[in-house]
Design a protein around this motif. Structure first.
Motif, PDB file in Angstrom:
ATOM      1  N   PRO A 165       0.795  -1.233   0.000  1.00 47.60           N
ATOM      2  CA  PRO A 165       0.000   0.000   0.000  1.00 47.60           C
ATOM      3  C   PRO A 165       0.827   1.283   0.000  1.00 47.60           C
ATOM      4  O   PRO A 165       0.462   2.263  -0.664  1.00 47.60           O
ATOM      5  N   THR A 166       1.972   1.300   0.725  1.00 55.73           N
ATOM      6  CA  THR A 166       2.793   2.503   0.764  1.00 55.73           C
ATOM      7  C   THR A 166       3.492   2.726  -0.572  1.00 55.73           C
ATOM      8  O   THR A 166       3.533   3.852  -1.092  1.00 55.73           O
ATOM      9  N   THR A 167       4.028   1.655  -1.150  1.00 52.84           N
ATOM     10  CA  THR A 167       4.649   1.764  -2.468  1.00 52.84           C
ATOM     11  C   THR A 167       3.614   2.141  -3.515  1.00 52.84           C
ATOM     12  O   THR A 167       3.891   2.933  -4.425  1.00 52.84           O
ATOM     13  N   ALA A 168       2.413   1.594  -3.380  1.00 59.71           N
ATOM     14  CA  ALA A 168       1.341   1.918  -4.319  1.00 59.71           C
ATOM     15  C   ALA A 168       1.002   3.403  -4.251  1.00 59.71           C
ATOM     16  O   ALA A 168       0.797   4.055  -5.283  1.00 59.71           O
ATOM     17  N   TYR A 169       0.964   3.960  -3.033  1.00 63.11           N
ATOM     18  CA  TYR A 169       0.627   5.386  -2.934  1.00 63.11           C
ATOM     19  C   TYR A 169       1.732   6.251  -3.530  1.00 63.11           C
ATOM     20  O   TYR A 169       1.453   7.259  -4.189  1.00 63.11           O
ATOM     21  N   ALA A 170       2.981   5.864  -3.316  1.00 65.62           N
ATOM     22  CA  ALA A 170       4.088   6.604  -3.929  1.00 65.62           C
ATOM     23  C   ALA A 170       3.971   6.569  -5.451  1.00 65.62           C
ATOM     24  O   ALA A 170       4.236   7.569  -6.135  1.00 65.62           O
ATOM     25  N   ALA A 171       3.566   5.420  -5.994  1.00 69.77           N
ATOM     26  CA  ALA A 171       3.376   5.306  -7.441  1.00 69.77           C
ATOM     27  C   ALA A 171       2.204   6.162  -7.900  1.00 69.77           C
ATOM     28  O   ALA A 171       2.250   6.770  -8.981  1.00 69.77           O
ATOM     29  N   MET A 172       1.151   6.231  -7.095  1.00 70.87           N
ATOM     30  CA  MET A 172       0.007   7.074  -7.438  1.00 70.87           C
ATOM     31  C   MET A 172       0.414   8.545  -7.475  1.00 70.87           C
ATOM     32  O   MET A 172      -0.029   9.301  -8.352  1.00 70.87           O
ATOM     33  N   GLN A 173       1.266   8.950  -6.546  1.00 72.09           N
ATOM     34  CA  GLN A 173       1.771  10.323  -6.558  1.00 72.09           C
ATOM     35  C   GLN A 173       2.623  10.571  -7.806  1.00 72.09           C
ATOM     36  O   GLN A 173       2.461  11.572  -8.503  1.00 72.09           O
ATOM     37  N   ALA A 174       3.539   9.649  -8.069  1.00 72.03           N
ATOM     38  CA  ALA A 174       4.476   9.819  -9.176  1.00 72.03           C
ATOM     39  C   ALA A 174       3.772   9.819 -10.521  1.00 72.03           C
ATOM     40  O   ALA A 174       4.205  10.512 -11.455  1.00 72.03           O
ATOM     41  N   CYS A 175       2.688   9.053 -10.636  1.00 72.31           N
ATOM     42  CA  CYS A 175       2.023   8.869 -11.928  1.00 72.31           C
ATOM     43  C   CYS A 175       0.798   9.752 -12.118  1.00 72.31           C
ATOM     44  O   CYS A 175       0.074   9.607 -13.102  1.00 72.31           O
ATOM     45  N   GLY A 176       0.550  10.660 -11.173  1.00 74.17           N
ATOM     46  CA  GLY A 176      -0.501  11.638 -11.367  1.00 74.17           C
ATOM     47  C   GLY A 176      -1.901  11.203 -10.989  1.00 74.17           C
ATOM     48  O   GLY A 176      -2.867  11.916 -11.289  1.00 74.17           O
ATOM     49  N   LEU A 177      -2.048  10.060 -10.324  1.00 72.96           N
ATOM     50  CA  LEU A 177      -3.381   9.685  -9.854  1.00 72.96           C
ATOM     51  C   LEU A 177      -3.823  10.597  -8.721  1.00 72.96           C
ATOM     52  O   LEU A 177      -5.026  10.805  -8.508  1.00 72.96           O
ATOM     53  N   VAL A 178      -2.848  11.112  -7.976  1.00 76.66           N
ATOM     54  CA  VAL A 178      -3.107  12.119  -6.952  1.00 76.66           C
ATOM     55  C   VAL A 178      -2.120  13.265  -7.168  1.00 76.66           C
ATOM     56  O   VAL A 178      -1.046  13.073  -7.737  1.00 76.66           O
ATOM     57  N   ASP A 179      -2.480  14.445  -6.716  1.00 72.36           N
ATOM     58  CA  ASP A 179      -1.622  15.618  -6.831  1.00 72.36           C
ATOM     59  C   ASP A 179      -1.303  16.108  -5.425  1.00 72.36           C
ATOM     60  O   ASP A 179      -2.128  16.758  -4.789  1.00 72.36           O
ATOM     61  N   ASP A 180      -0.110  15.765  -4.957  1.00 72.21           N
ATOM     62  CA  ASP A 180       0.274  16.116  -3.597  1.00 72.21           C
ATOM     63  C   ASP A 180       1.274  17.273  -3.530  1.00 72.21           C
ATOM     64  O   ASP A 180       1.977  17.432  -2.534  1.00 72.21           O
ATOM     65  N   HIS A 181       1.350  18.088  -4.584  1.00 66.30           N
ATOM     66  CA  HIS A 181       2.172  19.288  -4.477  1.00 66.30           C
ATOM     67  C   HIS A 181       1.601  20.163  -3.354  1.00 66.30           C
ATOM     68  O   HIS A 181       0.383  20.391  -3.292  1.00 66.30           O
ATOM     69  N   LEU A 182       2.461  20.634  -2.478  1.00 67.09           N
ATOM     70  CA  LEU A 182       2.025  21.426  -1.340  1.00 67.09           C
ATOM     71  C   LEU A 182       1.547  22.803  -1.781  1.00 67.09           C
ATOM     72  O   LEU A 182       1.878  23.279  -2.863  1.00 67.09           O
ATOM     73  N   THR A 183       0.780  23.453  -0.933  1.00 66.88           N
ATOM     74  CA  THR A 183       0.195  24.751  -1.288  1.00 66.88           C
ATOM     75  C   THR A 183       1.255  25.788  -1.633  1.00 66.88           C
ATOM     76  O   THR A 183       1.020  26.671  -2.462  1.00 66.88           O
ATOM     77  N   THR A 184       2.427  25.697  -1.010  1.00 64.32           N
ATOM     78  CA  THR A 184       3.479  26.689  -1.240  1.00 64.32           C
ATOM     79  C   THR A 184       4.412  26.327  -2.389  1.00 64.32           C
ATOM     80  O   THR A 184       5.312  27.090  -2.715  1.00 64.32           O
ATOM     81  N   CYS A 185       4.208  25.192  -3.019  1.00 71.16           N
ATOM     82  CA  CYS A 185       5.113  24.725  -4.064  1.00 71.16           C
ATOM     83  C   CYS A 185       4.955  25.573  -5.328  1.00 71.16           C
ATOM     84  O   CYS A 185       3.820  25.850  -5.752  1.00 71.16           O
ATOM     85  N   PRO A 186       6.060  25.989  -5.949  1.00 73.28           N
ATOM     86  CA  PRO A 186       5.950  26.781  -7.184  1.00 73.28           C
ATOM     87  C   PRO A 186       5.269  26.035  -8.315  1.00 73.28           C
ATOM     88  O   PRO A 186       4.757  26.663  -9.245  1.00 73.28           O
ATOM     89  N   ALA A 187       5.227  24.705  -8.267  1.00 71.13           N
ATOM     90  CA  ALA A 187       4.533  23.947  -9.301  1.00 71.13           C
ATOM     91  C   ALA A 187       3.040  24.257  -9.307  1.00 71.13           C
ATOM     92  O   ALA A 187       2.394  24.206 -10.355  1.00 71.13           O
ATOM     93  N   VAL A 188       2.492  24.593  -8.143  1.00 70.90           N
ATOM     94  CA  VAL A 188       1.067  24.916  -8.055  1.00 70.90           C
ATOM     95  C   VAL A 188       0.782  26.190  -8.831  1.00 70.90           C
ATOM     96  O   VAL A 188      -0.178  26.269  -9.605  1.00 70.90           O
ATOM     97  N   ALA A 189       1.634  27.205  -8.639  1.00 65.39           N
ATOM     98  CA  ALA A 189       1.456  28.456  -9.372  1.00 65.39           C
ATOM     99  C   ALA A 189       1.647  28.239 -10.868  1.00 65.39           C
ATOM    100  O   ALA A 189       0.937  28.817 -11.696  1.00 65.39           O
ATOM    101  N   ALA A 190       2.602  27.376 -11.228  1.00 67.39           N
ATOM    102  CA  ALA A 190       2.846  27.091 -12.642  1.00 67.39           C
ATOM    103  C   ALA A 190       1.632  26.417 -13.271  1.00 67.39           C
ATOM    104  O   ALA A 190       1.241  26.731 -14.405  1.00 67.39           O
TER     105      ALA A 190
END
Length: 204
Positions: A165-190
């Motif tokens: 389950p932990t590896t699966a969640y990391a893969a979900m983050q990496a592959c865009g199933l979830v978006d875990d960029h933090l509120t202060t991350c410049p990627a959010v503004a981009a």
């Protein structure tokens, strides 16, 4: 208005290392599709277990070379001779269990194909609904979720290994199933800027 004298916002991770920064900016959280592409992400997340992700990133070109671009048919055909070859290659992470799991996972992909299914459709079937809002700190990011637990269970039932389950969640983050960029991350503004640009283009 942004204060031009203010220091740039910190990335979620990767600041200070060009390779890590590029991965954060260009790949992490971007949707990934395709059998070889997803097999690679699953394999690398498995190899990362117990190690730092930057270690895996630095070895990624070698992983792609020795695992034939993670083409499922080619990797599924690997034999014990190939396992021994990989165990002798200092450019990758030489862990027999993880190497054998990658070969086994490629065979599991082919078994899905034989049943008229794809890894892509199975993997993405566990994409959760978008969060109502972004998280502010890493302490707010879960290590696993009900969806990642269900994904790990389903893939295990299909013959996939080294994918909890932990590896699966990391893969979900990496592959865009979830978006875990933090509120202060410049990627959010981009991302917001890109959305505005698309909207303006649509009105022109």
């Amino acid at each position: 208005m942004t204060d031009p004298s203010a220091p740039p916002a910190a990335r979620c991770f990767g600041d200070g290392d060009p390779l890590y920064s590029a991965y954060h900016d260009d790949e992490w959280g971007v949707p990934v599709h395709g059998e070889a592409e997803l097999l690679e992400r699953i394999a690398l997340e498995g190899f990362q277990s117990g190690l730092s992700w930057i270690t895996v990133l630095r070895k990624r070109p070698a992983f792609r070379e020795v695992f034939e671009g993670f083409d499922p048919e080619r990797v599924a055909a690997f034999t014990e001779d190939d396992v021994q070859r990989l165990l002798g290659d200092a450019r990758i992470i030489r862990n027999r269990q993880k190497i054998e799991a990658t070969i086994g996972n490629a065979r599991a992909v082919l078994a899905l194909h034989d049943a008229g299914r794809t890894l892509d459709e199975l993997f993405w079937s566990f994409a959760p609904a978008a969060r109502a809002g972004r998280v502010a700190t890493w302490t707010d990011v879960p290590a696993w979720t009900p969806e990642s637990k269900a994904m790990a269970k389903a893939l295990k039932a299909e013959g996939f290994r080294f994918f909890g389950p932990t590896t699966a969640y990391a893969a979900m983050q990496a592959c865009g199933l979830v978006d875990d960029h933090l509120t202060t991350c410049p990627a959010v503004a981009a991302q917001a800027g890109a959305g505005l640009g698309r909207a303006a283009a649509g009105r022109s």
